[in-house]
Design an enzyme around this catalytic site. Structure first.
Site, PDB file in Angstrom:
ATOM      1  N   GLU A 170      65.922   3.707  65.969  1.00  0.00           N
ATOM      2  CA  GLU A 170      64.737   4.073  65.178  1.00  0.00           C
ATOM      3  C   GLU A 170      63.619   3.058  65.417  1.00  0.00           C
ATOM      4  O   GLU A 170      63.066   2.463  64.470  1.00  0.00           O
ATOM      5  CB  GLU A 170      65.081   4.239  63.688  1.00  0.00           C
ATOM      6  CG  GLU A 170      66.036   5.399  63.467  1.00  0.00           C
ATOM      7  CD  GLU A 170      66.166   5.908  62.033  1.00  0.00           C
ATOM      8  OE1 GLU A 170      65.646   5.271  61.103  1.00  0.00           O
ATOM      9  OE2 GLU A 170      66.806   6.975  61.854  1.00  0.00           O
ATOM     10  N   GLU A 220      72.519  10.427  64.830  1.00  0.00           N
ATOM     11  CA  GLU A 220      72.607  10.395  63.363  1.00  0.00           C
ATOM     12  C   GLU A 220      72.282  11.789  62.846  1.00  0.00           C
ATOM     13  O   GLU A 220      71.207  12.327  63.148  1.00  0.00           O
ATOM     14  CB  GLU A 220      71.628   9.384  62.759  1.00  0.00           C
ATOM     15  CG  GLU A 220      72.076   7.954  62.935  1.00  0.00           C
ATOM     16  CD  GLU A 220      71.185   6.948  62.223  1.00  0.00           C
ATOM     17  OE1 GLU A 220      70.620   7.273  61.163  1.00  0.00           O
ATOM     18  OE2 GLU A 220      71.067   5.823  62.757  1.00  0.00           O
TER      19      GLU A 220
HETATM   20  O1  AHR Z   1      72.400   6.251  58.329  1.00  0.00           O
HETATM   21  C1  AHR Z   1      71.572   5.514  57.483  1.00  0.00           C
HETATM   22  C2  AHR Z   1      70.268   5.099  58.139  1.00  0.00           C
HETATM   23  O2  AHR Z   1      69.499   6.225  58.439  1.00  0.00           O
HETATM   24  C3  AHR Z   1      70.388   4.381  59.449  1.00  0.00           C
HETATM   25  O3  AHR Z   1      70.613   3.028  59.295  1.00  0.00           O
HETATM   26  C4  AHR Z   1      69.046   4.602  60.076  1.00  0.00           C
HETATM   27  O4  AHR Z   1      69.078   4.601  61.474  1.00  0.00           O
HETATM   28  C5  AHR Z   1      68.600   5.935  59.488  1.00  0.00           C
HETATM   29  O5  AHR Z   1      67.324   5.870  58.989  1.00  0.00           O
END
Ligand code: AHR
Length: 515
Positions: free
Chosen positions: A197, A318
């Site tokens: 991110e 994710e």
């Molecule tokens: O999964 C939780 C968080 O969500 C992670 O640390 C981040 O990459 C995303 O914003």
């Protein structure tokens, strides 16, 4: 945000399908086994473990001196449950945590490791007792591949380069240090993330700047002694198509994979309860979850323009549901319950990933234990398996199987915000032994669905199955009642004269094996 694709008129026009609702649902599925040529990468079933709340500490790791039964510090109950899932890869140490993580703090004698504040997740003090050795040894115990996320946000090029050397080189100064810390042989590390991110918690960068940083950092991540890195660039959030465009233009095939994050969340400021929700909320959630198909398609469209040979994988590293954390839990630790609704989000999302498996090479649900849409919840020495765990278990037959394209004819429902969702979602694959597996989800809360599937060239004679359902959509497993939602044998599927007929109860997820 642009979700026009899911608006009523557009979708109906596109598919020329009736939008209706009837008392008794009926649906047909047409399988296209001859068109099946892509393998569903097992890495789509990847997991994610971040230093966040009790995911690592308490969830996976209790330390060797814990009264909780453990193997070298890893909880035995959790290890056993995770082995059953045939996990292909595990992403670590973050997430946002990765861009503040300095790996050298997590090696050497545990008692001497420095502490740090976990600024992203509740300000908890991290003692670094779970570090590189503990993670890579866990992957060996689970028989899965590690996916290590490197620190671009606050770490140096040298630090990242040395980490790769420490983990994978046979000789040299970093290998010597590793050996001093008790590990003679290097580990195999294939998947390596260059930042996470980077547009947000990983450094608030613009894509042009991150592209250059990716090129610089990744240059020094070397392949040692036959270990070949698969380098993954930090990718877009949801609808940020410009990020993908700029990365493809400026980095292109210097990366092996480009990530994408997509959470099924109602509203970032008011996410809603994991367990208390209306029927309308449920249907809306599935609409939001299914929107990932449009998002993936658009990112793939951009990637196809720059990389028609599909050399760069789209890695959805994710995904999952994000609800309000459970009342009474520590703020910032993202501990949430997991109901049958979450199981539907898992099944429907996996069905979408299967369709795009020629570009979607990996996905990692967030997260493996005690955080967001977990497989497992723990409390001291107790453990429960979530409905999402059960979906992953029922779906593991699709790992590395050949995807079978299919068409579904079913009714559709218009839900809040003009989203349209089908009554039925399905996916099919053929494994290496020739068994065809069909997973079906009847989304409807009250009506059973009769499904007819012409088997055509599939010479199947026998069908067996498993079903996941419960009385209420909000049902979930607790430490007091851990088996409220769990799979059962399913007998309502019959083959006769080359046609498979299945009656799916309302709100049920079924996986069938056809032999
Ligand atoms: O999964 C939780 C968080 O969500 C992670 O640390 C981040 O990459 C995303 O914003």
């Amino acid at each position: 945000m642009n979700n026009n694709y899911l608006k009523t008129g557009a979708l109906a026009a596109l598919l020329c399908l009736p939008i209706a609702s009837q008392a008794q649902e009926k649906a047909t599925i047409t399988l296209h086994p001859d068109e099946g040529k892509n393998i569903i990468s097992r890495h789509i079933y990847g997991q994610f473990a971040e230093h966040l709340g009790t995911c690592i500490y308490g969830g996976l790791w209790v330390g060797e001196d814990s009264p909780i039964p453990n193997t070298q510090g890893y909880r035995n109950d959790v290890l056993g449950a995770l082995k059953e899932l045939s996990i292909p890869n595990l992403r670590w140490p973050g997430g946002c945590f990765a861009d503040e993580y300095h790996w050298m703090d997590g090696i050497g004698p545990r008692g001497q490791r420095p502490r740090m504040v976990n600024n992203n997740w509740g300000g908890t003090v991290e003692d670094n007792s779970f570090g590189t050795h503990e993670f890579l040894n866990l992957c060996e115990l689970l028989g899965c591949e590690p996916y290590v996320s490197g620190n671009v946000g606050s770490g140096s090029v040298e630090e990242m380069a040395k980490w790769v050397e420490y983990m994978t080189a046979e000789d040299g100064p970093m290998a010597k240090l590793r050996k001093q810390n008790g590990r003679e042989k290097p580990w195999k590390v294939h998947f390596f993330g260059v930042g996470n991110e980077s547009w947000g918690c990983g450094g608030s960068m613009r894509p042009e700047y991150y592209s250059d940083l990716y090129r610089r950092y990744s240059t020094y991540c070397r392949n040692y002694n036959g270990n070949e890195l698969f380098k993954i660039a930090s990718g877009a959030s949801d609808y940020d198509y410009n990020w993908t465009e700029v990365l493809m233009q400026n980095v292109g095939t210097r990366m092996n994979g480009l990530s994408l994050h997509y959470y099924t969340v109602m509203d970032w400021n008011k996410k809603g309860s994991a367990t208390q929700f209306t029927d309308e909320d449920y249907y809306w959630t599935l609409g939001k979850c299914l929107e990932i198909e449009d998002v993936i398609r658009r990112h793939i469209g951009i990637m196809d323009r720059y990389d028609p040979g599909k050399n760069v994988g789209l890695m959805v590293d994710e995904w999952g549901t994000w609800w309000d954390q459970e009342p009474g839990t520590i703020p910032g630790h993202l501990f949430q319950q997991n109901t049958l609704r979450d199981a539907f989000v898992a099944a429907l999302t996996l069905n979408v990933f299967h369709k795009y498996t020629d570009r979607v090479r990996m996905a990692n649900i967030a997260q493996i234990a005690n955080v967001l849409q977990s497989m497992i919840l723990t409390k001291e020495d107790k453990m429960v398996l979530t409905p999402t765990y059960h979906v992953f278990h029922m779906y593991k037959v699709h790992q590395d199987a050949t995807f079978i394209p299919l068409d579904i004819q079913c009714t559709r429902r218009i839900v809040r915000d003009d989203r349209i969702i089908p009554t039925l979602s399905a996916t099919a694959s053929r494994d290496q032994q020739g068994t065809v597996h069909l997973s079906l989800a009847n989304i409807d809360l009250t009506q059973p669905c009769e499904v007819e599937i012409a088997l055509e060239d599939l010479k199947a004679k026998k069908v067996t199955g498993e079903i996941l359902t419960s009385d209420k959509m909000g049902d979930h497993n607790t430490f007091e009642a851990p088996d409220k939602v769990k799979p059962q044998a399913f007998g309502k599927a019959k083959i006769s004269k080359g046609v498979l007929r299945v009656t799916l109860p309302a709100k049920s997820i079924v996986t069938l094996a056809l032999e």
